[in-house]
Write a protein that holds these residues in place. Sequence first.
Motif, mmCIF file in Angstrom:
data_model
loop_
_atom_site.group_PDB
_atom_site.id
_atom_site.type_symbol
_atom_site.label_atom_id
_atom_site.label_comp_id
_atom_site.label_asym_id
_atom_site.label_seq_id
_atom_site.Cartn_x
_atom_site.Cartn_y
_atom_site.Cartn_z
ATOM 1 N N ARG A 18 5.610 10.151 -9.211
ATOM 2 C CA ARG A 18 4.682 10.213 -10.471
ATOM 3 C C ARG A 18 5.129 10.981 -11.302
ATOM 4 O O ARG A 18 4.955 12.375 -11.403
ATOM 5 C CB ARG A 18 3.178 10.283 -9.812
ATOM 6 C CG ARG A 18 2.051 10.125 -11.010
ATOM 7 C CD ARG A 18 0.611 10.219 -10.801
ATOM 8 N NE ARG A 18 0.397 11.618 -10.393
ATOM 9 C CZ ARG A 18 0.417 12.203 -9.024
ATOM 10 N NH1 ARG A 18 0.376 11.298 -7.865
ATOM 11 N NH2 ARG A 18 0.089 13.467 -8.900
ATOM 12 N N ASP B 278 0.864 -1.132 -0.074
ATOM 13 C CA ASP B 278 0.061 0.050 -0.068
ATOM 14 C C ASP B 278 0.832 1.226 -0.006
ATOM 15 O O ASP B 278 1.639 1.614 0.819
ATOM 16 C CB ASP B 278 -0.792 0.149 1.202
ATOM 17 C CG ASP B 278 -2.035 1.113 1.086
ATOM 18 O OD1 ASP B 278 -2.146 1.686 0.072
ATOM 19 O OD2 ASP B 278 -2.496 1.542 2.288
ATOM 20 N N SER B 279 0.714 2.103 -1.016
ATOM 21 C CA SER B 279 1.485 3.206 -1.114
ATOM 22 C C SER B 279 0.803 4.221 -1.844
ATOM 23 O O SER B 279 -0.025 4.072 -2.535
ATOM 24 C CB SER B 279 2.964 3.080 -2.057
ATOM 25 O OG SER B 279 2.568 2.530 -3.156
ATOM 26 N N THR B 280 1.397 5.518 -1.592
ATOM 27 C CA THR B 280 0.978 6.536 -2.625
ATOM 28 C C THR B 280 1.645 6.975 -3.574
ATOM 29 O O THR B 280 3.109 6.848 -3.358
ATOM 30 C CB THR B 280 0.289 7.920 -1.582
ATOM 31 O OG1 THR B 280 1.562 8.236 -0.871
ATOM 32 C CG2 THR B 280 -0.793 7.213 -0.619
ATOM 33 N N THR B 281 1.466 8.253 -4.368
ATOM 34 C CA THR B 281 2.333 8.722 -5.171
ATOM 35 C C THR B 281 2.346 10.338 -5.144
ATOM 36 O O THR B 281 1.336 10.886 -4.617
ATOM 37 C CB THR B 281 1.868 8.447 -6.565
ATOM 38 O OG1 THR B 281 0.900 8.862 -7.108
ATOM 39 C CG2 THR B 281 2.050 6.701 -6.854
ATOM 40 N N GLU B 282 3.356 10.823 -5.425
ATOM 41 C CA GLU B 282 3.322 12.533 -5.750
ATOM 42 C C GLU B 282 4.118 12.822 -6.907
ATOM 43 O O GLU B 282 5.066 12.189 -7.463
ATOM 44 C CB GLU B 282 4.303 12.821 -4.206
ATOM 45 C CG GLU B 282 5.523 12.308 -4.404
ATOM 46 C CD GLU B 282 6.630 12.827 -3.130
ATOM 47 O OE1 GLU B 282 5.856 13.652 -2.251
ATOM 48 O OE2 GLU B 282 7.647 12.463 -3.171
ATOM 49 N N THR C 17 5.818 6.452 -0.428
ATOM 50 C CA THR C 17 5.484 7.658 -1.250
ATOM 51 C C THR C 17 6.441 7.342 -2.346
ATOM 52 O O THR C 17 7.597 8.109 -2.467
ATOM 53 C CB THR C 17 5.410 8.945 -0.628
ATOM 54 O OG1 THR C 17 4.532 9.170 0.601
ATOM 55 C CG2 THR C 17 4.934 9.959 -1.573
ATOM 56 N N TRP C 18 5.821 7.157 -3.672
ATOM 57 C CA TRP C 18 6.593 6.841 -5.022
ATOM 58 C C TRP C 18 6.356 8.347 -5.564
ATOM 59 O O TRP C 18 5.172 8.642 -5.811
ATOM 60 C CB TRP C 18 6.410 5.603 -5.618
ATOM 61 C CG TRP C 18 6.887 4.409 -4.949
ATOM 62 C CD1 TRP C 18 6.216 3.433 -3.877
ATOM 63 C CD2 TRP C 18 8.209 4.048 -5.065
ATOM 64 N NE1 TRP C 18 7.009 2.459 -3.544
ATOM 65 C CE2 TRP C 18 8.361 2.825 -3.902
ATOM 66 C CE3 TRP C 18 9.426 4.414 -5.394
ATOM 67 C CZ2 TRP C 18 9.578 2.190 -3.755
ATOM 68 C CZ3 TRP C 18 10.635 3.710 -5.281
ATOM 69 C CH2 TRP C 18 10.443 2.418 -4.192
#
Length: 405
Positions: free
Chosen positions: A202, A24-28, A199-200
């Motif tokens: 984008r 589970d991760s988000t992007t920025e 947080t990977w």
Amino acid sequence: MPMTAPAPVSQLDIAADLLTLLRDSTTEPRPDSQLEALTLAVAADLPVLLWGEPGIGKTAALTQLATALDLPLTTVIASVHEPSDFSGLPVVGDDPATQGVPMAPPDWAVRLVRAGRGLLFLDELSTAPPAVQAALLRLVLERRIGALRLPPGVRIVAAANPRSSAADGWELSPPLANRFVHLQWTHDHEVVVRGLGGTWPRATLPRLDPRKLPEAVAFARRAVCGLLAARPTLVHRLPTNETRRGGPWPSPRSWDMTLSLVAFATAAGSARDVLSLLVRGTVGDGPGLELLASLDRLDLPDPEDVLADPAGAVLPERGDLRQAVLDGVVAAVRARPDRSRWDSAWAVLVRALETGAPDLVVVPATTLASLRQQDWDVPASVERLAGTVALSRRADRAAVASKGR
């Protein structure tokens, strides 16, 4: 009624829950010069070769690019295939003497043709033996596999590890290497740390401006043709070193690729570091840097425009480019000497003195002074330059004297 005990939870189910949490991760959004260069080369329909150590994220970048471009990704491990897998397998028909023996393509090529579009990823290219590399030549250049021709909607990207870190690695053959845009793929420490923290990045992919297309083509042609006209030895230069032959080097083919990349980068408004990756990755560091330097000079103002309006002239901030503009102004006066042009040139030098490093005006001022004719009065503005020139000469004499001790 007795209560039934809940069924025991499997350890594998618990492990699956833990894996879900870990994934589970988000992007920025984050600028990425490497990915932007790769995107432009793919948009230009040029084969790209990503060089990088194992585990550096080459495959992840391709997956992200395919998702962003909405292209199905087809991965082929080049090193585990035979040459016939790329040139086609012979299939004997009913009457070979009449119909010949067709070369049947592999299933992945058929799927790409049926889809009409896709991103073909040739992985582990540096571990492919020479016979397989030879078979790949037709695929990379002509987009042919056996009797099939890949449709225009298919793009080709390959990846390779340096020979020192590749398992049973081979150097790329010069003919195959010269068909690729070579991009060195590296990792960003901050990106890795933030990514492992959940947080990977984008990447924001470049977008071509349709209004800039004709201008971009004209600029690219002027830049490449201008350099090669002045430096004809750069048209074709096969390296003598085996390792360098497996990388980017200048040839008519790679210069044609470079011209396309300059046009695409210009139409996208890409930064100079992105263009540098593309140009040096196509014709090599030396010729690429020469082209980048000539591109800088193409953006310089016309000396005649500067002489026509010294007060409104916009001089470059970079010292080398500013020096080139001042030298060009003095050269223009020398080519067509005139009192008003001579006065305007002095006004330009005064403006350069007021807005930049004083030492840059010393040589142009000395040269311009030598162009004075007897009936030309010295402009009052020259007094503002006299101190700078005299100070520079004293510094030069002091430097010469110190060396003689």
